[in-house]
Scaffold this active site. Sequence first.
Site, PDB file in Angstrom:
ATOM      1  N   GLY A   1      11.469  54.325  79.592  1.00  0.00           N
ATOM      2  CA  GLY A   1      10.845  55.094  78.521  1.00  0.00           C
ATOM      3  C   GLY A   1      11.888  55.713  77.593  1.00  0.00           C
TER       4      GLY A   1
ATOM      5  CG  ASN B   1       6.372  66.953  68.591  1.00  0.00           C
ATOM      6  OD1 ASN B   1       6.058  67.875  69.332  1.00  0.00           O
ATOM      7  ND2 ASN B   1       5.515  66.382  67.773  1.00  0.00           N
TER       8      ASN B   1
ATOM      9  CE1 TYR C   1       1.709  63.860  78.240  1.00  0.00           C
ATOM     10  CE2 TYR C   1       2.010  65.797  76.863  1.00  0.00           C
ATOM     11  CZ  TYR C   1       2.541  64.742  77.564  1.00  0.00           C
ATOM     12  OH  TYR C   1       3.902  64.553  77.606  1.00  0.00           O
TER      13      TYR C   1
ATOM     14  NE  ARG D   1       2.848  68.723  65.805  1.00  0.00           N
ATOM     15  CZ  ARG D   1       1.834  69.449  65.327  1.00  0.00           C
ATOM     16  NH1 ARG D   1       2.088  70.555  64.649  1.00  0.00           N
ATOM     17  NH2 ARG D   1       0.591  69.086  65.526  1.00  0.00           N
TER      18      ARG D   1
ATOM     19  CB  SER E   1       4.668  68.475  76.462  1.00  0.00           C
ATOM     20  OG  SER E   1       4.316  68.453  75.098  1.00  0.00           O
ATOM     21  CB  SER E   2       6.378  72.061  72.608  1.00  0.00           C
ATOM     22  OG  SER E   2       6.030  70.951  71.818  1.00  0.00           O
ATOM     23  CB  CYS E   3       1.225  69.904  73.470  1.00  0.00           C
ATOM     24  SG  CYS E   3       1.105  68.867  74.906  1.00  0.00           S
TER      25      CYS E   3
ATOM     26  CB  VAL F   1      12.796  61.130  78.088  1.00  0.00           C
ATOM     27  CG1 VAL F   1      13.674  62.176  78.756  1.00  0.00           C
ATOM     28  CG2 VAL F   1      12.055  61.746  76.911  1.00  0.00           C
TER      29      VAL F   1
ATOM     30  CE  LYS G   1       3.942  65.648  80.797  1.00  0.00           C
ATOM     31  NZ  LYS G   1       4.972  64.983  81.643  1.00  0.00           N
TER      32      LYS G   1
ATOM     33  CG  HIS H   1       4.733  61.059  69.697  1.00  0.00           C
ATOM     34  ND1 HIS H   1       5.156  60.374  70.806  1.00  0.00           N
ATOM     35  CD2 HIS H   1       3.980  62.077  70.161  1.00  0.00           C
ATOM     36  CE1 HIS H   1       4.690  60.960  71.890  1.00  0.00           C
ATOM     37  NE2 HIS H   1       3.962  61.994  71.534  1.00  0.00           N
TER      38      HIS H   1
HETATM   39  O1  GFB Z   1       3.441  63.305  66.604  1.00  0.00           O
HETATM   40  P1  GFB Z   1       2.027  63.651  66.697  1.00  0.00           P
HETATM   41  O2  GFB Z   1       1.107  62.523  67.014  1.00  0.00           O
HETATM   42  O3  GFB Z   1       1.940  64.760  67.776  1.00  0.00           O
HETATM   43  O4  GFB Z   1       1.491  64.250  65.297  1.00  0.00           O
HETATM   44  P2  GFB Z   1       1.463  66.254  68.011  1.00  0.00           P
HETATM   45  C1  GFB Z   1       2.141  65.275  64.631  1.00  0.00           C
HETATM   46  C2  GFB Z   1       1.470  65.616  63.322  1.00  0.00           C
HETATM   47  O5  GFB Z   1       1.726  64.568  62.383  1.00  0.00           O
HETATM   48  C3  GFB Z   1      -0.047  65.806  63.330  1.00  0.00           C
HETATM   49  C4  GFB Z   1       0.534  64.218  61.686  1.00  0.00           C
HETATM   50  O6  GFB Z   1      -0.368  66.909  62.507  1.00  0.00           O
HETATM   51  C5  GFB Z   1      -0.565  64.512  62.686  1.00  0.00           C
HETATM   52  O7  GFB Z   1      -1.797  64.675  62.030  1.00  0.00           O
HETATM   53  N1  GFB Z   1       0.655  62.815  61.263  1.00  0.00           N
HETATM   54  C6  GFB Z   1       0.699  62.380  59.980  1.00  0.00           C
HETATM   55  C7  GFB Z   1       0.749  61.738  62.061  1.00  0.00           C
HETATM   56  N2  GFB Z   1       0.800  61.043  59.934  1.00  0.00           N
HETATM   57  C8  GFB Z   1       0.848  60.616  61.226  1.00  0.00           C
HETATM   58  C9  GFB Z   1       0.984  59.337  61.817  1.00  0.00           C
HETATM   59  O8  GFB Z   1       1.076  58.314  61.164  1.00  0.00           O
HETATM   60  N3  GFB Z   1       1.016  59.287  63.198  1.00  0.00           N
HETATM   61  C10 GFB Z   1       0.908  60.405  63.960  1.00  0.00           C
HETATM   62  N4  GFB Z   1       0.947  60.286  65.297  1.00  0.00           N
HETATM   63  N5  GFB Z   1       0.766  61.639  63.411  1.00  0.00           N
HETATM   64  C11 GFB Z   1       1.401  65.328  70.411  1.00  0.00           C
HETATM   65  C12 GFB Z   1       0.507  65.454  71.585  1.00  0.00           C
HETATM   66  O9  GFB Z   1       0.859  66.145  69.450  1.00  0.00           O
HETATM   67  O10 GFB Z   1       2.692  65.807  70.662  1.00  0.00           O
HETATM   68  C13 GFB Z   1       1.129  65.003  72.819  1.00  0.00           C
HETATM   69  O11 GFB Z   1      -0.716  64.815  71.297  1.00  0.00           O
HETATM   70  C14 GFB Z   1       2.573  65.421  72.979  1.00  0.00           C
HETATM   71  O12 GFB Z   1       0.364  65.525  73.853  1.00  0.00           O
HETATM   72  C15 GFB Z   1       3.373  65.270  71.718  1.00  0.00           C
HETATM   73  O13 GFB Z   1       2.644  66.743  73.408  1.00  0.00           O
HETATM   74  C16 GFB Z   1       4.742  65.874  71.801  1.00  0.00           C
HETATM   75  O14 GFB Z   1       2.667  67.114  67.959  1.00  0.00           O
HETATM   76  O15 GFB Z   1       0.344  66.677  67.142  1.00  0.00           O
END
Ligand code: GFB
Length: 317
Positions: free
Chosen positions: A14, A166, A137, A210, A108-110, A16, A141, A180
């Site tokens: 993976g 993240n 999730y 973020r 995770s920070s979530c 990490v 955690k 992500h």
């Molecule tokens: O990285 P991400 O999926 O994780 O999304 P989270 C971060 C932000 O980016 C959100 C926006 O506000 C999304 O709406 N975003 C904009 C996008 N465009 C995109 C895109 O194309 N793809 C994605 N993925 N996001 C995750 C958790 O949350 O963070 C997990 O669901 C985990 O559990 C991880 O903890 C670190 O920070 O929102």
Amino acid sequence: MHQDSRIFVAGHRGLVGSAILRQLAAEGHANLVTRTRAELDLTDQAAVRAFFDREKIEHVFLAAARVGGILANERQGADFIRDNLLIQTNVIDAAWRAGVGKLLFLGSSCIYPRLAEQPMREDALLTGALEPSNKPYAVAKIAGITMCQAYRKQHGFNAICGQPANLYGPGDHFEPESSHVLPGLIRRFHDAKVAGAPSVTLWGTGTPRREFLYVDDMADACIHLMRHYDEGELINLGTGEDIAIRDLAELVRETVGYAGRIEQDLTKPDGHPRKVVDVTRLTAIGWRARMPLDEGIRRTYAWFLGNGAAPYAAAAE
Ligand code: GFB
């Protein structure tokens, strides 16, 4: 942890785990143990116990987990809570039973409440309601953290818990839907550039903020914790700096060299309004992140071009 310690990196393929493995090897650790999923299914309790009984492991980096971006979390909550509970429960318990000296569990920070005060301190845990998009999730955690703390209290097991911001970097997954935000945007800007598409879609409002930690910094922090941190209290792993998603999108667009428009898809979730961790505790044990975000994105895009771009493009044809 000595040079010849027997170290198991769970999840070594993976993002990490592969970075931890690279760095341990570069630092001269030669007694490294890894297993692919085909060789050892970490959701299989009997197999995990037999592995630990046999292998005489001294240190465990528990980097195996089911992870994904906001949409994957929202759509596959059952998979996220089941796989993470099974993997972490099996590994933590079997490691303790087999007499492992120390285990690092990654949260995770979530795990922190949706509206936690920013930057989020470790003592914000369980002080408020979780963000719904990744609650399964986060709950898994939080169970892992609580398990580590309970095993420490009842059994004296040296299990420690790092809470990363993240993560991103070489070795990530770059699917447009399930990844992500950073790899997802790299993929979409790149594909749009190659196709000459007039616009790229950004999910949500672009206003969430973020914090991004480069994976080699993350690996370095994990190894630092393994050497220097022996407390039951969780410890945040991050840069302490954050960026709005729309500014991140601009950075990715510049790095990829895409000239088109950025449009919004407001049907997609925003998730936490802001997630940046307080790194006071991490700084106090002598560690800080080194990789600037723009340079980290450049390196990630270079890796993507060398490794990830071609297979997806071929599959999409
Ligand atoms: O990285 P991400 O999926 O994780 O999304 P989270 C971060 C932000 O980016 C959100 C926006 O506000 C999304 O709406 N975003 C904009 C996008 N465009 C995109 C895109 O194309 N793809 C994605 N993925 N996001 C995750 C958790 O949350 O963070 C997990 O669901 C985990 O559990 C991880 O903890 C670190 O920070 O929102």
